[in-house]
Design a protein around this motif. Structure first.
Motif, mmCIF file in Angstrom:
data_model
loop_
_atom_site.group_PDB
_atom_site.id
_atom_site.type_symbol
_atom_site.label_atom_id
_atom_site.label_comp_id
_atom_site.label_asym_id
_atom_site.label_seq_id
_atom_site.Cartn_x
_atom_site.Cartn_y
_atom_site.Cartn_z
ATOM 1 N N THR A 2 0.856 -1.181 0.000
ATOM 2 C CA THR A 2 0.000 0.000 0.000
ATOM 3 C C THR A 2 0.892 1.232 0.000
ATOM 4 O O THR A 2 1.817 1.330 0.809
ATOM 5 C CB THR A 2 -0.914 0.018 1.244
ATOM 6 O OG1 THR A 2 -1.779 -1.124 1.190
ATOM 7 C CG2 THR A 2 -1.747 1.270 1.313
ATOM 8 N N ASP A 14 6.429 0.999 -9.774
ATOM 9 C CA ASP A 14 7.157 -0.028 -9.042
ATOM 10 C C ASP A 14 8.184 -0.621 -9.993
ATOM 11 O O ASP A 14 7.816 -1.302 -10.959
ATOM 12 C CB ASP A 14 6.193 -1.108 -8.546
ATOM 13 C CG ASP A 14 6.896 -2.266 -7.876
ATOM 14 O OD1 ASP A 14 8.034 -2.079 -7.390
ATOM 15 O OD2 ASP A 14 6.328 -3.373 -7.835
ATOM 16 N N ARG A 17 7.329 0.075 -13.537
ATOM 17 C CA ARG A 17 5.987 -0.309 -14.005
ATOM 18 C C ARG A 17 4.935 0.565 -13.328
ATOM 19 O O ARG A 17 4.848 0.619 -12.109
ATOM 20 C CB ARG A 17 5.721 -1.777 -13.685
ATOM 21 C CG ARG A 17 4.339 -2.265 -14.126
ATOM 22 C CD ARG A 17 4.160 -3.744 -13.820
ATOM 23 N NE ARG A 17 4.141 -4.010 -12.398
ATOM 24 C CZ ARG A 17 3.043 -4.317 -11.706
ATOM 25 N NH1 ARG A 17 1.872 -4.398 -12.291
ATOM 26 N NH2 ARG A 17 3.130 -4.565 -10.404
ATOM 27 N N SER A 18 4.127 1.263 -14.132
ATOM 28 C CA SER A 18 3.111 2.154 -13.585
ATOM 29 C C SER A 18 2.022 1.358 -12.876
ATOM 30 O O SER A 18 1.482 0.397 -13.421
ATOM 31 C CB SER A 18 2.490 3.006 -14.693
ATOM 32 O OG SER A 18 1.468 3.826 -14.137
ATOM 33 N N LEU A 19 1.706 1.802 -11.643
ATOM 34 C CA LEU A 19 0.616 1.214 -10.871
ATOM 35 C C LEU A 19 -0.600 2.128 -10.876
ATOM 36 O O LEU A 19 -1.646 1.769 -10.339
ATOM 37 C CB LEU A 19 1.068 0.955 -9.429
ATOM 38 C CG LEU A 19 2.297 0.067 -9.251
ATOM 39 C CD1 LEU A 19 2.669 -0.015 -7.782
ATOM 40 C CD2 LEU A 19 2.058 -1.315 -9.837
ATOM 41 N N SER A 22 -2.072 7.501 -6.870
ATOM 42 C CA SER A 22 -2.248 7.073 -5.483
ATOM 43 C C SER A 22 -3.656 7.452 -5.019
ATOM 44 O O SER A 22 -4.256 8.360 -5.591
ATOM 45 C CB SER A 22 -1.197 7.706 -4.586
ATOM 46 O OG SER A 22 -1.448 9.087 -4.426
ATOM 47 N N ILE A 24 -2.424 3.651 -3.724
ATOM 48 C CA ILE A 24 -2.323 2.274 -4.189
ATOM 49 C C ILE A 24 -2.608 1.419 -2.949
ATOM 50 O O ILE A 24 -1.885 1.509 -1.966
ATOM 51 C CB ILE A 24 -0.907 1.964 -4.728
ATOM 52 C CG1 ILE A 24 -0.519 2.923 -5.851
ATOM 53 C CG2 ILE A 24 -0.802 0.514 -5.151
ATOM 54 C CD1 ILE A 24 -1.370 2.856 -7.084
ATOM 55 N N HIS A 26 -3.330 -2.276 -1.240
ATOM 56 C CA HIS A 26 -3.265 -3.749 -1.234
ATOM 57 C C HIS A 26 -3.017 -4.342 -2.616
ATOM 58 O O HIS A 26 -3.658 -5.313 -3.007
ATOM 59 C CB HIS A 26 -4.535 -4.347 -0.614
ATOM 60 C CG HIS A 26 -4.734 -3.966 0.811
ATOM 61 N ND1 HIS A 26 -3.891 -4.377 1.816
ATOM 62 C CD2 HIS A 26 -5.665 -3.185 1.406
ATOM 63 C CE1 HIS A 26 -4.303 -3.879 2.963
ATOM 64 N NE2 HIS A 26 -5.375 -3.146 2.743
ATOM 65 N N ILE A 27 -2.073 -3.777 -3.344
ATOM 66 C CA ILE A 27 -1.697 -4.349 -4.637
ATOM 67 C C ILE A 27 -0.716 -5.485 -4.377
ATOM 68 O O ILE A 27 0.151 -5.389 -3.507
ATOM 69 C CB ILE A 27 -1.111 -3.287 -5.587
ATOM 70 C CG1 ILE A 27 -0.995 -3.861 -6.991
ATOM 71 C CG2 ILE A 27 0.197 -2.761 -5.102
ATOM 72 C CD1 ILE A 27 -0.827 -2.809 -8.056
ATOM 73 N N SER A 28 -0.893 -6.560 -5.079
ATOM 74 C CA SER A 28 -0.046 -7.733 -4.895
ATOM 75 C C SER A 28 1.242 -7.579 -5.705
ATOM 76 O O SER A 28 1.189 -7.338 -6.913
ATOM 77 C CB SER A 28 -0.799 -8.986 -5.341
ATOM 78 O OG SER A 28 -0.004 -10.122 -5.145
ATOM 79 N N VAL A 29 2.374 -7.679 -5.027
ATOM 80 C CA VAL A 29 3.686 -7.623 -5.675
ATOM 81 C C VAL A 29 4.546 -8.748 -5.117
ATOM 82 O O VAL A 29 4.270 -9.286 -4.047
ATOM 83 C CB VAL A 29 4.391 -6.254 -5.463
ATOM 84 C CG1 VAL A 29 3.608 -5.121 -6.105
ATOM 85 C CG2 VAL A 29 4.622 -5.971 -3.993
ATOM 86 N N HIS A 34 11.863 -3.285 -3.729
ATOM 87 C CA HIS A 34 11.161 -2.559 -4.778
ATOM 88 C C HIS A 34 11.613 -1.099 -4.774
ATOM 89 O O HIS A 34 11.718 -0.480 -3.717
ATOM 90 C CB HIS A 34 9.643 -2.612 -4.565
ATOM 91 C CG HIS A 34 9.079 -3.989 -4.720
ATOM 92 N ND1 HIS A 34 8.461 -4.417 -5.857
ATOM 93 C CD2 HIS A 34 9.077 -5.051 -3.871
ATOM 94 C CE1 HIS A 34 8.091 -5.670 -5.709
ATOM 95 N NE2 HIS A 34 8.453 -6.076 -4.506
#
Length: 64
Positions: A2, A14, A17-19, A22, A24, A26-29, A34
Motif C-alpha cells: 500500500t 514499481d 511499471r506504472s501502478l 495514489s 495504491i 493492497h496491490i499484490s507484488v 522494490h
C-alpha cells in the motif's frame, strides 16, 4: 503493498511499471526489494520498499 501520497500522486511506479495514481491499496507484488517512484506534477520522489511474503507493507509519503 500500500502506497499513500499526501497530497495524492499522479503516478506511482514499481521498478518502472506504472501502478496508477495514489493511493495504491493492497496491490499484490512479489516479495523483495522494490524501487518505488512517486510523481506529482514536476516533483518526483524515489523510495525503497522491502516486501516480505505474508505481510502487508505500507508507506505514507509527503509530496509537499
Amino acid at each position: 503493498m500500500t502506497i499513500v501520497c499526501n497530497p495524492f500522486c499522479d503516478d506511482v511506479l514499481d521498478n518502472g511499471r506504472s501502478l496508477g495514481p495514489s493511493p495504491i491499496v493492497h496491490i499484490s507484488v512479489k516479495p523483495g526489494s522494490h524501487r518505488v517512484t512517486l510523481k506529482k506534477g514536476d516533483m518526483t520522489k524515489v523510495i525503497s520498499v522491502i516486501v516480505v511474503s505474508g505481510q502487508v507493507t505500507a508507506q505514507r509519503v509527503s509530496m509537499k
